[in-house]
Motif scaffolding. Structure first.
Motif, PDB file in Angstrom:
ATOM      1  N   LEU A 190       0.820  -1.214   0.000  1.00  0.00           N
ATOM      2  CA  LEU A 190       0.000   0.000   0.000  1.00  0.00           C
ATOM      3  C   LEU A 190       0.860   1.272   0.000  1.00  0.00           C
ATOM      4  O   LEU A 190       2.088   1.208  -0.035  1.00  0.00           O
ATOM      5  CB  LEU A 190      -0.972  -0.025   1.180  1.00  0.00           C
ATOM      6  N   SER A 191       0.152   2.419   0.081  1.00  0.00           N
ATOM      7  CA  SER A 191       0.809   3.699  -0.220  1.00  0.00           C
ATOM      8  C   SER A 191       1.953   4.082   0.722  1.00  0.00           C
ATOM      9  O   SER A 191       3.015   4.530   0.251  1.00  0.00           O
ATOM     10  CB  SER A 191      -0.234   4.816  -0.220  1.00  0.00           C
ATOM     11  N   SER A 219      -7.242   1.836  -6.712  1.00  0.00           N
ATOM     12  CA  SER A 219      -7.350   2.666  -5.505  1.00  0.00           C
ATOM     13  C   SER A 219      -7.511   4.137  -5.888  1.00  0.00           C
ATOM     14  O   SER A 219      -7.129   4.544  -6.998  1.00  0.00           O
ATOM     15  CB  SER A 219      -6.055   2.477  -4.698  1.00  0.00           C
ATOM     16  N   ILE A 220      -8.012   4.931  -4.927  1.00  0.00           N
ATOM     17  CA  ILE A 220      -8.044   6.391  -5.115  1.00  0.00           C
ATOM     18  C   ILE A 220      -6.629   6.949  -5.265  1.00  0.00           C
ATOM     19  O   ILE A 220      -6.462   8.102  -5.624  1.00  0.00           O
ATOM     20  CB  ILE A 220      -8.754   7.107  -3.957  1.00  0.00           C
ATOM     21  N   TYR A 233       2.868   3.637  -5.165  1.00  0.00           N
ATOM     22  CA  TYR A 233       1.646   2.823  -5.097  1.00  0.00           C
ATOM     23  C   TYR A 233       0.645   3.286  -6.167  1.00  0.00           C
ATOM     24  O   TYR A 233       0.113   2.480  -6.937  1.00  0.00           O
ATOM     25  CB  TYR A 233       1.051   2.956  -3.693  1.00  0.00           C
ATOM     26  N   GLY A 241      -1.034   1.637   4.861  1.00  0.00           N
ATOM     27  CA  GLY A 241      -1.722   2.608   4.007  1.00  0.00           C
ATOM     28  C   GLY A 241      -1.765   3.985   4.647  1.00  0.00           C
ATOM     29  O   GLY A 241      -1.434   4.150   5.825  1.00  0.00           O
ATOM     30  N   THR A 242      -2.213   4.965   3.858  1.00  0.00           N
ATOM     31  CA  THR A 242      -2.358   6.337   4.354  1.00  0.00           C
ATOM     32  C   THR A 242      -3.679   6.498   5.101  1.00  0.00           C
ATOM     33  O   THR A 242      -3.782   7.289   6.031  1.00  0.00           O
ATOM     34  CB  THR A 242      -2.300   7.310   3.155  1.00  0.00           C
ATOM     35  N   THR A 243      -4.680   5.718   4.713  1.00  0.00           N
ATOM     36  CA  THR A 243      -5.994   5.864   5.346  1.00  0.00           C
ATOM     37  C   THR A 243      -6.121   5.004   6.618  1.00  0.00           C
ATOM     38  O   THR A 243      -7.200   4.936   7.203  1.00  0.00           O
ATOM     39  CB  THR A 243      -7.119   5.480   4.353  1.00  0.00           C
ATOM     40  N   TRP A 298      -4.537  13.238  -2.728  1.00  0.00           N
ATOM     41  CA  TRP A 298      -5.720  12.463  -3.129  1.00  0.00           C
ATOM     42  C   TRP A 298      -6.978  13.338  -3.060  1.00  0.00           C
ATOM     43  O   TRP A 298      -7.039  14.285  -2.275  1.00  0.00           O
ATOM     44  CB  TRP A 298      -5.894  11.241  -2.212  1.00  0.00           C
TER      45      TRP A 298
HETATM   46  C1  AKB Z   1      -3.873   3.309   1.285  1.00  0.00           C
HETATM   47  O1  AKB Z   1      -4.110   4.180   2.134  1.00  0.00           O
HETATM   48  O2  AKB Z   1      -2.774   3.156   0.743  1.00  0.00           O
HETATM   49  C2  AKB Z   1      -5.021   2.410   0.858  1.00  0.00           C
HETATM   50  C3  AKB Z   1      -5.705   2.921  -0.373  1.00  0.00           C
HETATM   51  C4  AKB Z   1      -6.518   4.142  -0.312  1.00  0.00           C
HETATM   52  O3  AKB Z   1      -5.585   2.321  -1.404  1.00  0.00           O
HETATM   53  N1  AKB Z   1      -5.947   2.276   1.931  1.00  0.00           N
END
Ligand code: AKB
Length: 320
Positions: free
Chosen positions: A82-83, A121-122, A146, A186-188, A282
């Motif tokens: 992930l990110s 992904s977003i 990512y 991840g970032t979220t 994002w």
């Molecule tokens: C992330 O934060 O990298 C993931 C995603 C938004 O794809 N949760």
């Protein structure tokens, strides 16, 4: 008419989405028809019913062996870096995200599999994307490794659809909030961590600013979307690997305020770290009209109903 999925392999099955997706696929298709795989050993609960095998998706031979041995016709390819980890280890992110997807698509093409799910992904969006909401097809110029692998992955999946007639599908997941398996890297991730800390310590130090707004989704909607897309007739689809998907958008401060309605002692402070830069690149909201029009996507949860359900499930899970 699309061909039916019978024998399913899930990569990344021990991960945040993979673990709950595997459980739902077992209920729906029969656990004897689901093979869960992950590069790490999975918890015993994941093995219940369905078979489990270790799988490194960067090794094509390993994928071939499992697909042949278990007579697999459909792959949900959830394994990815992930990110946040992707920024710490960009070379690994490229190797796993691009190498893994390429291997899965090649094995699927060679064996003429029925269908492949390849999540996006977003993170495909970047600072130049209109953020309110991000359209379905803006120019995609992400600034993370990512995001870059997800853009290339969408294009690669669409290429296999048009060039080889392989049925590949995917959605752009927002941040996913879940109570079963923690997200990793991840970032979220703050939108999940905050619930555990609110219940355990009544305090959370959030790694993004209070006014950071990101698109989010609760796990039941995430699983529903994934399965609905995969069960839609191929003929209805105009898009394939790049569906925008929306549910709710809120700031970190709004999430904390919603939690406070259930846990009045809860406090939150904000110490942005390097993940803030990723979050700032994002969009805040997503236009998901293509998913709604082409396969009837409609989310069920909003911020209050997700928060209530998360708190009730996590309270039981952590024995409060
Ligand atoms: C992330 O934060 O990298 C993931 C995603 C938004 O794809 N949760």
């Amino acid at each position: 008419m699309s061909k039916t999925m019978h024998r399913i392999l899930v990569t990344g099955a021990a991960g945040q989405i993979g673990s709950e997706l595997t459980a739902t696929l077992c209920e729906r298709y029969g656990s004897e028809n689901v093979l869960a795989t992950d590069h790490r050993e999975a918890s015993a609960s994941l093995h219940e019913g369905c078979s489990f095998e270790r799988l490194d998706v960067t090794d094509k031979k390993q994928i071939e062996i499992l697909i042949d041995r278990y007579e697999i016709d459909t792959v949900f390819h959830m394994a990815a870096i992930l990110s946040a980890i992707g920024e710490e280890k960009p070379q690994l992110a490229w190797q796993v995200n691009m190498g893994g997807l390429y291997n899965v698509l090649e094995v699927a093409r060679e064996r003429n599999l029925v269908r492949v799910f390849s999540p996006s992904s977003i993170a495909v969006f970047g600072p130049e994307t209109p953020p309110d909401p991000a359209p379905q097809t803006p120019p995609l110029r992400p600034t993370t490794m990512y995001g870059l692998t997800k853009v290339a992955g969408e294009l690669l999946g669409d290429y296999y659809v048009h060039r080889f007639g392989l049925d590949v599908r995917g959605v752009r997941y927002p941040g996913i909030i879940s109570s079963e398996t923690l997200p990793g890297g991840g970032t979220t991730d703050y939108a999940v961590e905050v619930f555990y800390e609110a219940l355990r310590k009544k305090h959370y130090t959030c790694f993004v600013r209070e006014d950071t707004v990101l698109p989010m989704m609760y796990m039941p909607d995430c699983i529903q979307a994934t399965i609905d897309l995969m069960e839609t007739d191929f003929g209805r689809l105009v898009h394939h690997c790049d569906f925008n998907l929306a549910s709710m958008s809120f700031s970190a401060g709004e999430l904390a305020a919603e939690i406070t309605k259930h846990i009045p002692e809860f406090t939150c402070n904000y110490k942005p770290d390097k993940r803030q830069t990723i979050a700032d690149s994002w969009p805040h909201a997503i236009d998901d009209s293509a998913a709604r029009d082409e396969w009837g996507w409609k989310p069920s949860y909003d911020l209050p109903s997700m928060t209530e359900d998360m708190i009730s499930r996590l309270s039981k899970k952590i024995g409060l």
